[in-house]
Design a protein around this motif. Structure first.
Motif, PDB file in Angstrom:
ATOM      1  N   ILE A 292       0.812  -1.241  -0.099  1.00 54.18           N
ATOM      2  CA  ILE A 292       0.000   0.036   0.030  1.00 54.18           C
ATOM      3  C   ILE A 292       0.934   1.185   0.208  1.00 54.18           C
ATOM      4  CG2 ILE A 292      -1.879  -1.142   1.044  1.00 54.18           C
ATOM      5  CD1 ILE A 292      -1.023   0.488   3.656  1.00 54.18           C
ATOM      6  N   LEU A 293       2.304   1.107   0.419  1.00 53.92           N
ATOM      7  CA  LEU A 293       2.752   2.440   0.716  1.00 53.92           C
ATOM      8  C   LEU A 293       2.931   3.418  -0.723  1.00 53.92           C
ATOM      9  CD1 LEU A 293       5.498   1.615   3.440  1.00 53.92           C
ATOM     10  CD2 LEU A 293       3.021   2.533   3.670  1.00 53.92           C
ATOM     11  N   GLY A 294       3.126   2.867  -1.815  1.00 56.36           N
ATOM     12  CA  GLY A 294       3.207   3.481  -2.846  1.00 56.36           C
ATOM     13  C   GLY A 294       1.839   4.208  -3.258  1.00 56.36           C
TER      14      GLY A 294
ATOM     15  N   MET B 232      -6.426  -1.383   9.609  1.00 56.55           N
ATOM     16  CA  MET B 232      -5.069  -1.609   9.668  1.00 56.55           C
ATOM     17  C   MET B 232      -4.215  -0.803   8.649  1.00 56.55           C
ATOM     18  SD  MET B 232      -3.389  -5.311   9.126  1.00 56.55           S
ATOM     19  CE  MET B 232      -4.116  -5.661   7.466  1.00 56.55           C
ATOM     20  N   ALA B 233      -4.654  -0.794   7.317  1.00 53.71           N
ATOM     21  CA  ALA B 233      -3.928  -0.069   6.269  1.00 53.71           C
ATOM     22  C   ALA B 233      -3.723   1.590   6.821  1.00 53.71           C
ATOM     23  CB  ALA B 233      -4.527  -0.022   4.837  1.00 53.71           C
ATOM     24  N   GLU B 234      -4.936   2.169   7.389  1.00 58.48           N
ATOM     25  CA  GLU B 234      -4.780   3.639   7.669  1.00 58.48           C
ATOM     26  C   GLU B 234      -3.644   3.565   8.824  1.00 58.48           C
ATOM     27  OE1 GLU B 234      -9.347   5.062   6.396  1.00 58.48           O
ATOM     28  OE2 GLU B 234      -9.023   4.296   8.621  1.00 58.48           O
ATOM     29  N   SER B 235      -3.642   2.503   9.818  1.00 52.94           N
ATOM     30  CA  SER B 235      -2.850   2.751  10.714  1.00 52.94           C
ATOM     31  C   SER B 235      -1.288   2.582  10.270  1.00 52.94           C
ATOM     32  CB  SER B 235      -3.050   1.744  11.742  1.00 52.94           C
ATOM     33  OG  SER B 235      -2.628   0.304  11.319  1.00 52.94           O
TER      34      SER B 235
ATOM     35  N   PHE C 179      -0.008   3.837   7.607  1.00 57.66           N
ATOM     36  CA  PHE C 179       0.165   5.237   7.072  1.00 57.66           C
ATOM     37  C   PHE C 179       0.721   6.170   8.129  1.00 57.66           C
ATOM     38  CE2 PHE C 179      -1.586   3.936   2.987  1.00 57.66           C
ATOM     39  CZ  PHE C 179      -0.822   4.363   2.228  1.00 57.66           C
ATOM     40  N   GLU C 180      -0.306   6.286   9.264  1.00 61.30           N
ATOM     41  CA  GLU C 180      -0.111   6.891  10.558  1.00 61.30           C
ATOM     42  C   GLU C 180       1.351   6.723  11.178  1.00 61.30           C
ATOM     43  OE1 GLU C 180      -1.744   9.586  11.518  1.00 61.30           O
ATOM     44  OE2 GLU C 180      -2.579   9.582   9.502  1.00 61.30           O
ATOM     45  N   SER C 181       1.493   5.233  11.186  1.00 64.35           N
ATOM     46  CA  SER C 181       2.587   4.952  12.389  1.00 64.35           C
ATOM     47  C   SER C 181       3.914   4.676  11.754  1.00 64.35           C
ATOM     48  CB  SER C 181       2.321   3.575  13.038  1.00 64.35           C
ATOM     49  OG  SER C 181       2.157   2.355  11.892  1.00 64.35           O
ATOM     50  N   ILE C 182       4.154   4.957  10.344  1.00 71.35           N
ATOM     51  CA  ILE C 182       5.642   4.703   9.683  1.00 71.35           C
ATOM     52  C   ILE C 182       6.011   5.920   9.455  1.00 71.35           C
ATOM     53  CG2 ILE C 182       6.739   3.679   7.873  1.00 71.35           C
ATOM     54  CD1 ILE C 182       4.573   1.573   7.791  1.00 71.35           C
ATOM     55  N   PRO C 183       6.984   6.587  10.086  1.00 71.57           N
ATOM     56  CA  PRO C 183       7.446   8.084  10.088  1.00 71.57           C
ATOM     57  C   PRO C 183       7.899   8.307   8.546  1.00 71.57           C
ATOM     58  CG  PRO C 183       8.425   6.985  12.104  1.00 71.57           C
ATOM     59  CD  PRO C 183       7.659   5.746  11.184  1.00 71.57           C
TER      60      PRO C 183
ATOM     61  N   ILE D 111      -1.850  11.529   0.665  1.00 71.05           N
ATOM     62  CA  ILE D 111      -2.189   9.852   1.045  1.00 71.05           C
ATOM     63  C   ILE D 111      -3.653   9.649   0.325  1.00 71.05           C
ATOM     64  CG2 ILE D 111      -2.416   7.917   2.260  1.00 71.05           C
ATOM     65  CD1 ILE D 111      -0.637   9.250   4.127  1.00 71.05           C
ATOM     66  N   PRO D 112      -4.012   8.981  -0.804  1.00 68.66           N
ATOM     67  CA  PRO D 112      -5.299   8.990  -1.281  1.00 68.66           C
ATOM     68  C   PRO D 112      -6.109   8.172  -0.253  1.00 68.66           C
ATOM     69  CG  PRO D 112      -3.970   8.111  -2.818  1.00 68.66           C
ATOM     70  CD  PRO D 112      -3.126   8.218  -1.593  1.00 68.66           C
TER      71      PRO D 112
END
Length: 270
Positions: A70-72, A92-95, A97-101, A114-115
Motif C-alpha cells: 500500500i505505501l506506494g 489496519m492500512a490506515e494505521s 500510514f499513520e505509524s510509519i514515519p 495519501i489517497p
C-alpha cells in the motif's frame, strides 16, 4: 540499483511491476480504464512508471492492508480519488500510514498526499472496458485479503493470499481451520482461471498452486506436522510446513511452505 523497479509485460496490456524483488504490483489496461493492483513499498514513483505505459484513467486496488502492498499509494494522490480496499483491512492500512514515519517524510519530499481508502467487497466488478475484474475475499493472511479475477484473460491476482510462502504466523491471521474453509469456499476459481499472479511473483504460476496450497493447509489441520521446521523471521521463530505441487505444471519457484504459529492449529493436534 537497490529497490529498482522491474517491469515485464506478461500478457498484452498486463504488466508485472517488481520492486527490488521485495514486492510485486500489477497494471491491467482495458479499453477505457486501467487498474493498478498493489503499490508495494513506495521506493519508486510508481505512478510515473505507470504513466509511461498508459494515459487512461486509473483505478487503484490494494489486495490487503500490509505496508509492502500500500505505501506506494502516495504517488497516485493526483490521479485517483481513492484507493479501494476491503473494509476489513481498512483500519489496519490506515494505521500503517499513520505509524510509519518514513511515509510522512516521503510525502513531504515528493509533494504528494495519501489517497483516502474506499470500500470494495466480494461480488464487486471493476469494468475497464473489454476487461473486467471480479472481486473475491479470501480471509486468512489478513481478514480482508482480496482476490481479483480477470475474467477475459483467466488470470487470478491473489496478493499474499495464495503464494509459495503463505504467511499465517502474523497477528491477525485466521486459525488454520478457518483458512481451510475459506479455500474450500473458493476452489471453484480453479475452473475460471488458468494462472495466478501473486504479490511477490516474478512470473506466472499455474492455477493448480491454489489446490496445492489448500492441500497443505488441510495437512496442517490433520496434524501432519512431524517434518515441520523452525521458521526464523524478523519478529521471532515460528514453524514452516512444506507442501507439494504437481510435477507436470509450471511454477515460478520450487520451494513451497506455509508459515504458522502452533496456536493457530486445531486445539486437538497442538
Amino acid at each position: 540499483m537497490e529497490h529498482e523497479l522491474f517491469i515485464k509485460e506478461v500478457r498484452r496490456g498486463i504488466y508485472l511491476l517488481d520492486e527490488g524483488h521485495e514486492a510485486t504490483g500489477y497494471l491491467v489496461i482495458g479499453e477505457n480504464k486501467a487498474c493498478v493492483i498493489d503499490t508495494m513499498n513506495g521506493w519508486n514513483d510508481l505512478c510515473s512508471a505507470v504513466r509511461k505505459l498508459t494515459d487512461k484513467p486509473l483505478v487503484l486496488v490494494n489486495t490487503h492492508g500490509h505496508p509492502d502492498h500500500i505505501l506506494g499509494n502516495v504517488y497516485f494522490d493526483k490521479e485517483v480519488d481513492h484507493a479501494l480496499i476491503s473494509p476489513r483491512d481498512r483500519a489496519m492500512a490506515e494505521s500503517f500510514f499513520e505509524s510509519i514515519p518514513e511515509v510522512k517524510e516521503m510525502c513531504r519530499k515528493c509533494g504528494h498526499g495519501i489517497p483516502p481508502f474506499a470500500d470494495i467487497r466480494e461480488g464487486d466488478i471493476i469494468d475497464l472496458g473489454g476487461r473486467t475484474l471480479e472481486v473475491f475475499e479470501l480471509a486468512g493472511h489478513t481478514d480482508g485479503e482480496l482476490l481479483l479475477l480477470l475474467r477475459e484473460d483467466r488470470i487470478l491476482f491473489t496478493g499474499d493470499g495464495i503464494n509459495h510462502h503463505l504467511w499465517l504466523q502474523l497477528d491477525g491471521c485466521l486459525p488454520m481451520k478457518e483458512v481451510l474453509a475459506e479455500f474450500d469456499r473458493l476452489m471453484f476459481l480453479e475452473d475460471r482461471a488458468d494462472v495466478i499472479l501473486h504479490g511477490h511473483a516474478r512470473d506466472l504460476d499455474d492455477i493448480s498452486l491454489m489446490r496445492c496450497l489448500r492441500n497443505g493447509i488441510a495437512e496442517l489441520c490433520e496434524g501432519k506436522t512431524e517434518n515441520d521446521k523452525p521458521y526464523h523471521w524478523f519478529e521471532g521463530t515460528d514453524l514452516q510446513h512444506s507442501f507439494s505441487c504437481f510435477a507436470d505444471k509450471h511454477y515460478q519457484q520450487a520451494d513451497h511452505v506455509i508459515c504458522y504459529r502452533k496456536e493457530n492449529l486445531p486445539t486437538d493436534i497442538r
